[in-house]
Enzyme design. Sequence first.
Site, PDB file in Angstrom:
ATOM      1  N   LYS B  78       0.853  -1.198   0.000  1.00 43.86           N
ATOM      2  CA  LYS B  78       0.000   0.000   0.000  1.00 43.86           C
ATOM      3  C   LYS B  78       0.885   1.242   0.000  1.00 43.86           C
ATOM      4  O   LYS B  78       1.865   1.302   0.757  1.00 43.86           O
ATOM      5  CB  LYS B  78      -0.893  -0.033   1.245  1.00 43.86           C
ATOM      6  CG  LYS B  78      -1.947   1.056   1.309  1.00 43.86           C
ATOM      7  CD  LYS B  78      -2.809   0.907   2.572  1.00 43.86           C
ATOM      8  CE  LYS B  78      -3.964   1.888   2.584  1.00 43.86           C
ATOM      9  NZ  LYS B  78      -4.818   1.750   3.796  1.00 43.86           N
ATOM     10  N   SER B 159      -9.884   1.771   2.802  1.00 38.44           N
ATOM     11  CA  SER B 159      -8.989   2.536   1.945  1.00 38.44           C
ATOM     12  C   SER B 159      -7.972   1.679   1.196  1.00 38.44           C
ATOM     13  O   SER B 159      -7.416   2.132   0.202  1.00 38.44           O
ATOM     14  CB  SER B 159      -8.242   3.569   2.772  1.00 38.44           C
ATOM     15  OG  SER B 159      -7.339   2.934   3.663  1.00 38.44           O
ATOM     16  N   SER B 183     -10.202  -0.437   7.013  1.00 41.64           N
ATOM     17  CA  SER B 183      -9.560  -0.272   5.707  1.00 41.64           C
ATOM     18  C   SER B 183      -8.852  -1.504   5.153  1.00 41.64           C
ATOM     19  O   SER B 183      -8.441  -1.503   3.995  1.00 41.64           O
ATOM     20  CB  SER B 183      -8.559   0.885   5.754  1.00 41.64           C
ATOM     21  OG  SER B 183      -9.222   2.108   5.673  1.00 41.64           O
TER      22      SER B 183
END
Lengths: 95, 495
Positions: B78, B159, B183
């Site tokens: 990420k 997210s 997330s």
Amino acid sequence: MSLDQATVARIAHLARIRVAPDEAEALQKDLQDILAFVEQLGEVNTDDVPPMTSVTPQALRWRTDKVTDGKKADQVLANAPEQASGFYAVPRVVE
Amino acid sequence: MTELNHLTISEALDGLAKGDFTSAELTRANLLAMEEARALNAFVTETPERAMSMAMASDDRRRAGEARPLDGIPIAVKDLYCTEGIRTMAGSHILEGFTPTYESTVTANLWRDGAVLLGKTNLDEFAMGSSNTTSYFGEVHNPWTLAEEPDARLVPGGSSGGSAACVAARIATASTGTDTGGSIRQPASFCGIVGMKPTYGRCSRWGIVAFASSLDQAGPMTRSVRDAALMLTSMAGFDPKDSTSVDRTVPDYAAALTGDIRGLKIGVPKEYRVDKMPPEIEILWQQGVEWMKAAGAEIVDVSLPHTKYALPAYYIVAPAEASSNLARYDGVRYGLRVPGNSLIEMYENTRAEGFGQEVKRRVMIGTYVLSAGYYDAYYLKAQKLRTLIARDFEAAYEKCDLLLTPTAPSTAFKVGDKQDDPIAMYLNDVFTVPANLAGLPGISVPAGLGADGAPLGLQLVGQAFEEETLFRAAGVLEEAAGFTATPALMVGEGA
């Protein structure tokens, strides 16, 4: 609660975010909706409840007060938008 | 033979150990999948050269008999984790061009154990969002599509949307995510993969761009529970550079997957039913209860009375911490600078142009609730609710070992939906946020498909630092669910 335009402008200034006049109205509505949503918490009596201060029960660790890292000015400044003589450079703040 | 990009971590480790293929071959297969699936927009930075050189170094180690726990496994990271020498922007224009001169502890742990970096994945800006539509780099598409409308595109959740989409689409063997309010788990549910949030303090937060420091945790996103256990064993560990990192031995989590949950007490919280929740989720949840019961677990009804206040408390605490954490983005030390006539004007211009709408909303809410005269009414009140929510869990865990709940109140929705209503978007995290507020570990396991053809996950929430029990139960849930469906936009044909 209602949030007036002056309050939105004050928050924007505290947050150091310039809000253009055409954004202000939508932002006012969004912030008001969010505040109305979080105000549900008022239903709960919390008079004798301590606030959470640590997610897991742990105390901060102590360590010896000595320098463990440093002398990396080049790395620290590597991403600076503007630098001068080994310092970050910003617009003049003192007249 | 199964295409290499379809292998799980444990399958790939077996194949590498047997010499069926090399890490270079495995990595190349994943890089080709990455090129083929660019339309998903799952990656913001591809690092094919770094990947191939790491893979070849891994093959050298294996030949020398020095293979490490994750040696040769290609993973995606990420873009919230700082990676030395590789641009890291957290999905935000304000970090334009930022190239860290250091490596986050969690990624450093993964490289230490032999993992290979494929690239950095797309995310909601500063991890603020539940649909991966707030990124400066544009929205991510879910590889799953609707049975009735195959051309419509779905959100991957957020997210960690890019991290979820790339694992579901078989571009990366596994990925890392971060979870502040769901997330990792909500996108895992939306994309039909496993997503795990460890106990707060298990993984170091050092070098991960901070959103809400008392809630943020790193965790793995994988295609099996065993893979999540393997990844976490490498990611977790004490780090003196994070004062909230916990100094506890990291167990071999994969060893906890015994498949035996006889006698385990699983709690079903009655408050995890919300208005307008589709009946199929209630049915799947009940199915999950039956699966656990059939495996020998004892089902216990429990109550978490303050559940409905978790989301409003979160939307005070998280923005408050974010407003403080994001104060550092002012155009002075890194990223974007927009000139102004004074220093203050420069700050205001930079932050106006650098932050997207959702980030601005949250920074302003956070600023407001922390401002003079409002602190007690909002922030202190929310922290008190947090105590009550944590106490709810403590009381429940006197009666049970784990909780079983749905992960999210819906399947993935269409790109563009819920965009003009922040509150509707926030409700995505209604079942995941409580675990963050109480610092507890949680895992989402793919459990079935909705009527629309999109996946649905079930969540298990454990007690602090009891990840082994969590993995053990998740392994049983996975086995019982037998989820083998694959997304339409997956790369390759599958087995």
